[in-house]
Motif scaffolding. Structure first.
Motif, PDB file in Angstrom:
ATOM      1  N   ASP A  96     -54.137  80.110 -62.803  1.00 22.96           N
ATOM      2  CA  ASP A  96     -55.209  80.588 -63.541  1.00 22.96           C
ATOM      3  C   ASP A  96     -55.773  81.919 -63.378  1.00 22.96           C
ATOM      4  N   THR A  97     -55.496  82.643 -62.147  1.00 22.38           N
ATOM      5  CA  THR A  97     -55.852  83.970 -62.071  1.00 22.38           C
ATOM      6  C   THR A  97     -55.134  84.783 -62.523  1.00 22.38           C
ATOM      7  N   ARG A  98     -53.829  84.493 -63.191  1.00 16.47           N
ATOM      8  CA  ARG A  98     -53.271  85.629 -63.923  1.00 16.47           C
ATOM      9  C   ARG A  98     -53.923  85.958 -65.181  1.00 16.47           C
ATOM     10  N   ASN A  99     -54.984  85.250 -65.702  1.00 16.46           N
ATOM     11  CA  ASN A  99     -55.639  85.182 -66.815  1.00 16.46           C
ATOM     12  C   ASN A  99     -57.164  85.824 -66.622  1.00 16.46           C
ATOM     13  N   TRP A 100     -57.147  85.780 -65.383  1.00 15.25           N
ATOM     14  CA  TRP A 100     -58.790  86.256 -65.056  1.00 15.25           C
ATOM     15  C   TRP A 100     -58.983  87.587 -64.955  1.00 15.25           C
ATOM     16  N   LEU A 101     -59.348  88.324 -66.398  1.00 14.05           N
ATOM     17  CA  LEU A 101     -59.386  89.865 -66.476  1.00 14.05           C
ATOM     18  C   LEU A 101     -60.437  89.959 -67.441  1.00 14.05           C
ATOM     19  N   PRO A 102     -61.128  91.290 -67.183  1.00 16.63           N
ATOM     20  CA  PRO A 102     -60.846  92.476 -66.495  1.00 16.63           C
ATOM     21  C   PRO A 102     -61.201  92.120 -65.276  1.00 16.63           C
ATOM     22  N   PRO A 103     -60.983  93.192 -64.144  1.00 17.48           N
ATOM     23  CA  PRO A 103     -60.119  94.449 -64.345  1.00 17.48           C
ATOM     24  C   PRO A 103     -58.604  94.175 -64.127  1.00 17.48           C
ATOM     25  N   VAL A 104     -57.800  95.071 -64.609  1.00 16.26           N
ATOM     26  CA  VAL A 104     -56.321  95.051 -64.620  1.00 16.26           C
ATOM     27  C   VAL A 104     -55.818  96.173 -63.993  1.00 16.26           C
ATOM     28  N   ARG A 105     -54.387  95.784 -63.664  1.00 16.58           N
ATOM     29  CA  ARG A 105     -53.747  97.177 -63.201  1.00 16.58           C
ATOM     30  C   ARG A 105     -52.425  97.026 -64.087  1.00 16.58           C
TER      31      ARG A 105
ATOM     32  N   ASP B  67     -51.254  95.457 -67.176  1.00 15.06           N
ATOM     33  CA  ASP B  67     -51.908  94.270 -68.049  1.00 15.06           C
ATOM     34  C   ASP B  67     -52.117  93.295 -67.140  1.00 15.06           C
ATOM     35  N   VAL B  68     -51.948  93.315 -65.777  1.00 12.35           N
ATOM     36  CA  VAL B  68     -52.126  92.373 -64.919  1.00 12.35           C
ATOM     37  C   VAL B  68     -53.304  92.291 -64.193  1.00 12.35           C
ATOM     38  N   SER B  69     -53.721  91.047 -63.903  1.00 15.58           N
ATOM     39  CA  SER B  69     -55.306  90.792 -63.304  1.00 15.58           C
ATOM     40  C   SER B  69     -55.219  91.118 -62.000  1.00 15.58           C
ATOM     41  N   THR B  70     -56.234  92.023 -61.527  1.00 16.11           N
ATOM     42  CA  THR B  70     -56.152  92.684 -59.970  1.00 16.11           C
ATOM     43  C   THR B  70     -56.631  91.316 -59.384  1.00 16.11           C
ATOM     44  N   TYR B  71     -57.258  90.322 -59.860  1.00 19.50           N
ATOM     45  CA  TYR B  71     -57.707  89.082 -59.239  1.00 19.50           C
ATOM     46  C   TYR B  71     -56.282  88.583 -58.620  1.00 19.50           C
ATOM     47  N   TYR B  72     -55.486  88.423 -59.448  1.00 16.00           N
ATOM     48  CA  TYR B  72     -54.159  87.643 -59.195  1.00 16.00           C
ATOM     49  C   TYR B  72     -53.622  88.595 -58.085  1.00 16.00           C
ATOM     50  N   LEU B  73     -53.421  89.884 -58.326  1.00 16.63           N
ATOM     51  CA  LEU B  73     -52.732  90.786 -57.636  1.00 16.63           C
ATOM     52  C   LEU B  73     -53.268  90.715 -55.953  1.00 16.63           C
TER      53      LEU B  73
END
Length: 379
Positions: free
Chosen positions: A47-56, A58-64
């Motif tokens: 799910d966190t791949r789509n929790w944005l913004p913020p992003v790095r 186009d990837v969610s920084t939450y996921y990263l």
């Protein structure tokens, strides 16, 4: 499969059937300590791949922030061939971590009873919101647990509305408890050869993690209440205004308070019977506060921070998260690591001989799918 890790958990295979925060945070920490982590994702991904913004990019920084040192494979548990591979992964795993609703994996033959029947040594960790009894059907969102546990009743201005904490504090805490349970079970397995079921839930972690407040209820029969930034048992232990803004001061004992008074130029306050002991200062905080503020407002925070820190009085300005990272860098803590060029925050555990390592950046969805499926399909 892949490049072997180093560290105390090198050679340990973790089957990560979790998503969002508590589970992925736990498995990332295990990966940092050398475990090989296989992140199993649905076709839609964590799910966190789509929790944005913020992003790095186009990837969610939450996921990263919670998924380094893992390899990703998409396995649709509703697909028969993928389910065979998922069961094979569980059969090979030293550790399996999942945060499905309690009982949710039983229909796939991936619950603890089924997995341990064929994998006697598996350490199987289940993370839920409210346990497996009366709360089994309740979804485990951190915000809800902050509300029902009582934390929100403690957070915010005394006369204002309750507030959530600025982070998902109980997800993180439960992830840490999961890691503790897994490591304990691995240690025990080294002697017995047999794994066990580790169960943690957000509400239990919350009640444990509120420490002095939950103890006030169970041991003292006292229900804590919202006090803003004040501490129920200590003063000064809160932000106080200096010339250019607020400075947090934490004088946790009589000796520190005396040093504070000396630096502020009011040594007589330490001998005043109203303020001489911790309990006295707490009871008379409304009398003491303006006397301290009158001195603090004469100078800037940086001046007080330097002078108070030099004599061992804990204090600090209220920083942004960015400034907090800068401070950690200035103090030589090296808070940022960049596996594969993707910055993330260093594992906080320091080990003198088998240090954490940062081998892989957070994976793209199914980035290692072909490799993992081929490995699982080997006879």
């Amino acid at each position: 499969m892949g490049t072997p890790g180093s560290g105390p958990l090198a050679g340990i295979l973790v089957a990560d059937f979790s998503r969002v925060l508590a589970g992925p945070y736990a498995t990332m920490l295990l990966g940092d300590l050398g475990a090989e982590v296989v992140k199993v994702e649905s076709p839609g991904g964590d799910d966190t791949r789509n929790w944005l913004p913020p992003v790095r990019g186009d990837v969610s920084t939450y996921y990263l922030g919670i998924n380094r040192n893992k390899r990703s494979v998409v396995l649709d548990l509703k697909d028969d061939s993928d389910l065979v591979l998922a069961r094979e992964l569980a059969a090979r795993a030293d550790v399996m971590i999942e945060n499905f609703k309690p009982g949710g994996l039983a229909r796939y033959g991936l619950d603890y009873a089924a997995v341990s029947a064929g994998n006697r040594g598996v350490v199987y960790a289940s993370i839920s919101g409210f346990g497996t009894a009366g709360g089994a059907g309740l979804p485990g969102y951190d915000l809800i647990v902050q509300a029902v546990s009582g934390l929100m009743s403690l957070t915010g201005d005394p006369g204002g509305s309750p507030y959530r904490a600025g982070i998902s504090v109980f997800d993180v805490m439960t992830g840490l408890h999961a890691v503790s349970g897994v490591l304990a079970a691995l240690y025990e397995r080294a002697g017995s050869g047999v794994g066990q079921h580790v169960e943690v839930n957000l509400l239990s972690s919350a009640l444990s993690g509120m420490v002095n407040h939950s103890s006030a209820v169970v041991a003292g029969g006292v229900v804590p209440f919202r006090m803003g930034n004040a501490h129920p048992s200590l003063f000064p232990y809160e932000p106080l205004p200096a010339k250019d803004g607020e400075l947090v001061i934490a004088a946790g004992n009589d000796g520190q308070f005396r040093k504070l008074c000396d630096v502020l130029g009011v040594p007589e306050l330490a001998d005043d019977p109203r303020f001489a002991r911790t309990a006295d200062r707490t009871a008379n905080r409304e009398e003491l506060r303006p006397l301290l503020v009158a001195r603090l407002e004469a100078r800037d925070r940086a001046d007080w921070f330097r002078e108070l820190s030099a004599v061992g009085v804990s204090c600090g300005p209220i920083n942004t998260v960015g400034e907090g990272l800068e401070l950690a860098t200035d103090l030589g803590l090296g808070p940022v690591v960049s596996p594969g060029g993707v910055p993330s925050v260093r594992n906080p555990i320091g080990l003198s001989r088998t240090a954490a390592s940062y081998r892989l950046p957070p994976p793209g969805l199914d980035e290692h799918g072909d490799e993992i499926r081929a490995w699982l399909g080997e006879a």
